[in-house]
Scaffold this active site. Structure first.
Site, PDB file in Angstrom:
ATOM      1  N   GLY A  42       0.790  -1.014   0.072  1.00  0.00           N
ATOM      2  CA  GLY A  42       0.063   0.030   0.112  1.00  0.00           C
ATOM      3  C   GLY A  42       0.827   1.373   0.030  1.00  0.00           C
ATOM      4  N   THR A  49       3.608   0.191   8.786  1.00  0.00           N
ATOM      5  CA  THR A  49       4.314   0.216   9.986  1.00  0.00           C
ATOM      6  C   THR A  49       3.672   0.422  11.285  1.00  0.00           C
ATOM      7  OG1 THR A  49       6.195   1.568   8.628  1.00  0.00           O
ATOM      8  CG2 THR A  49       6.568   1.517  10.914  1.00  0.00           C
ATOM      9  N   GLU A 171      10.590  -4.564   4.294  1.00  0.00           N
ATOM     10  CA  GLU A 171      11.544  -4.717   3.299  1.00  0.00           C
ATOM     11  C   GLU A 171      12.359  -3.320   3.017  1.00  0.00           C
ATOM     12  OE1 GLU A 171      11.231  -5.655  -1.803  1.00  0.00           O
ATOM     13  OE2 GLU A 171       9.929  -4.147  -0.727  1.00  0.00           O
TER      14      GLU A 171
HETATM   15  P1  ADP Z   1      10.409   4.219   6.204  1.00  0.00           P
HETATM   16  O1  ADP Z   1       8.828   4.449   5.787  1.00  0.00           O
HETATM   17  O2  ADP Z   1      11.113   5.444   5.744  1.00  0.00           O
HETATM   18  O3  ADP Z   1      10.748   3.313   5.567  1.00  0.00           O
HETATM   19  P2  ADP Z   1       9.482   3.226   8.808  1.00  0.00           P
HETATM   20  O4  ADP Z   1       8.235   3.982   8.820  1.00  0.00           O
HETATM   21  O5  ADP Z   1       9.213   1.848   8.112  1.00  0.00           O
HETATM   22  O6  ADP Z   1      10.388   4.123   7.803  1.00  0.00           O
HETATM   23  O7  ADP Z   1      10.201   3.007   9.811  1.00  0.00           O
HETATM   24  C1  ADP Z   1      10.521   4.168  10.745  1.00  0.00           C
HETATM   25  C2  ADP Z   1      11.599   3.551  11.815  1.00  0.00           C
HETATM   26  O8  ADP Z   1      10.675   2.918  12.705  1.00  0.00           O
HETATM   27  C3  ADP Z   1      12.518   3.163  11.479  1.00  0.00           C
HETATM   28  O9  ADP Z   1      13.716   3.469  12.066  1.00  0.00           O
HETATM   29  C4  ADP Z   1      12.425   1.696  11.608  1.00  0.00           C
HETATM   30  O10 ADP Z   1      13.454   0.898  12.239  1.00  0.00           O
HETATM   31  C5  ADP Z   1      11.560   1.624  12.921  1.00  0.00           C
HETATM   32  N1  ADP Z   1      10.402   0.358  12.830  1.00  0.00           N
HETATM   33  C6  ADP Z   1      10.035   0.014  11.716  1.00  0.00           C
HETATM   34  N2  ADP Z   1       9.012  -0.842  11.946  1.00  0.00           N
HETATM   35  C7  ADP Z   1       9.447  -1.164  13.286  1.00  0.00           C
HETATM   36  C8  ADP Z   1       8.657  -2.024  14.133  1.00  0.00           C
HETATM   37  N3  ADP Z   1       7.981  -3.053  13.715  1.00  0.00           N
HETATM   38  N4  ADP Z   1       9.202  -1.983  15.406  1.00  0.00           N
HETATM   39  C9  ADP Z   1      10.002  -1.203  15.992  1.00  0.00           C
HETATM   40  N5  ADP Z   1      10.546  -0.231  15.130  1.00  0.00           N
HETATM   41  C10 ADP Z   1      10.088  -0.123  13.842  1.00  0.00           C
HETATM   42  P1  ADP Z   2       3.421   3.198   6.167  1.00  0.00           P
HETATM   43  O1  ADP Z   2       4.360   2.370   6.989  1.00  0.00           O
HETATM   44  O2  ADP Z   2       2.231   2.533   5.363  1.00  0.00           O
HETATM   45  O3  ADP Z   2       4.179   4.033   5.224  1.00  0.00           O
HETATM   46  P2  ADP Z   2       2.764   4.434   8.612  1.00  0.00           P
HETATM   47  O4  ADP Z   2       2.149   3.474   9.524  1.00  0.00           O
HETATM   48  O5  ADP Z   2       4.235   4.636   9.003  1.00  0.00           O
HETATM   49  O6  ADP Z   2       2.372   4.037   7.384  1.00  0.00           O
HETATM   50  O7  ADP Z   2       1.971   5.773   8.877  1.00  0.00           O
HETATM   51  C1  ADP Z   2       0.838   5.994   8.572  1.00  0.00           C
HETATM   52  C2  ADP Z   2       0.250   7.500   8.969  1.00  0.00           C
HETATM   53  O8  ADP Z   2       0.572   7.759  10.422  1.00  0.00           O
HETATM   54  C3  ADP Z   2       1.132   8.488   8.414  1.00  0.00           C
HETATM   55  O9  ADP Z   2       0.049   9.469   8.212  1.00  0.00           O
HETATM   56  C4  ADP Z   2       2.117   9.019   9.244  1.00  0.00           C
HETATM   57  O10 ADP Z   2       2.312  10.196   8.808  1.00  0.00           O
HETATM   58  C5  ADP Z   2       1.500   8.710  10.642  1.00  0.00           C
HETATM   59  N1  ADP Z   2       2.373   8.477  11.712  1.00  0.00           N
HETATM   60  C6  ADP Z   2       3.339   7.466  11.517  1.00  0.00           C
HETATM   61  N2  ADP Z   2       4.128   7.499  12.631  1.00  0.00           N
HETATM   62  C7  ADP Z   2       3.766   8.360  13.515  1.00  0.00           C
HETATM   63  C8  ADP Z   2       3.888   9.139  14.877  1.00  0.00           C
HETATM   64  N3  ADP Z   2       4.997   8.319  15.653  1.00  0.00           N
HETATM   65  N4  ADP Z   2       3.221  10.082  15.411  1.00  0.00           N
HETATM   66  C9  ADP Z   2       2.243  10.685  14.595  1.00  0.00           C
HETATM   67  N5  ADP Z   2       1.792  10.087  13.381  1.00  0.00           N
HETATM   68  C10 ADP Z   2       2.728   9.205  12.793  1.00  0.00           C
END
Ligand code: ADP
Ligand code: ADP
Length: 234
Positions: A42, A49, A171
């Protein structure tokens, strides 16, 4: 029984201005079989995440239920949850020594058989004596480092030694050449015979043979199915 089950999971991040929460997940439901690869795809910002972080109880869900191994994670001791769920940490700064040393350092109690199996499953048998970062050029042996793909697979091998029931994998966003991508797909196939693998995939080509692809958009599941099923929808 599902290895992981999301039932109407809702979540919002607290807003910095104290003005409540921004909803990110709006009732997500899907099951993850105990074996095989489940790919979550997506657009950026869809909530992929966040889903991973909720499985790990990094944040409490704001509604709904997450089951791991049939148990509500809210009532599972964190130690048990950590034992069940292995999160593959990418690009960890803690890589030192050879591939083999790296693994024994990460899991000092792992037996020789476990290490060999993890190395084989991660497709690292040929580089088991290599240093992740390569040797200093002054030693005249630049050839013994690991490629980006091999480093990623070393992270997978480290997680395998924890013998998780569920492996969470994000990934790498960094570019993998086609050989590395094929190796990565092979590793996903092998690992997912031993545990449930949930992979956030940035390219559909990596997970084309997944048992299940979950399409997440704006915090909602838009579709689930195998690749060919999704392709015949509009
Ligand atoms: P990006 O979208 O730039 O690839 P992510 O949103 O995947 O980055 O990850 C943001 C940060 O959160 C990274 O530093 C990653 O190591 C951490 N992170 C991602 N997934 C997890 C998880 N399941 N548990 C803990 N930390 C995570
Ligand atoms: P993806 O991994 O699909 O790129 P995320 O789970 O990282 O999506 O993020 C989903 C939404 O939540 C996004 O709009 C992102 O900006 C927001 N978001 C992610 N992490 C945080 C955070 N720690 N605090 C506030 N908003 C967050």
């Amino acid at each position: 029984r599902s290895a992981v089950e999301f039932r109407d999971v809702r979540f919002g991040y607290e807003r910095g201005d104290g003005g409540g929460r921004t909803q990110v997940l709006h009732g997500v439901s899907f099951g993850v079989p105990a074996r095989g690869l489940t790919a979550v795809v997506g657009p950026s910002g869809a909530g992929k995440t966040t889903l991973f972080q909720l499985i790990e109880r990094f944040y409490p869900a704001g509604g709904g239920t997450i089951l791991v191994g049939g148990r509500n994670i809210e009532t599972l001791p964190l130690d048990s949850l950590r034992g069940l769920v292995g999160y593959v940490q990418q690009d960890s700064a803690a890589m030192r020594g050879t591939v083999r040393e790296n693994l024994t350092y990460a899991s000092p109690d792992a037996g020789e058989d476990d290490i060999r199996q993890a190395v084989e499953m991660a497709g690292l048998s040929k580089v088991v004596a290599n240093l992740p970062q390569g040797l200093d050029t002054e030693l005249g042996d630049q050839g013994s480092g690991l490629s980006g793909g091999q480093r990623q697979r070393l992270c997978i091998a480290r997680t395998l030694l924890q013998k998780p029931a569920v492996m969470l994998l994000d990934e790498a966003t960094s570019h993998l050449d086609s050989d590395s991508e094929r190796d990565f797909r092979d590793v996903l196939q092998r690992v997912s015979r031993h545990c449930a693998v949930i992979a956030i995939a940035h390219r559909i080509s990596t997970v084309i043979d997944a048992e299940q692809i979950v399409v997440l958009e704006d915090g909602r599941v838009r579709a689930t199915g195998r690749h060919q099923d999704l392709m015949t929808r509009d």
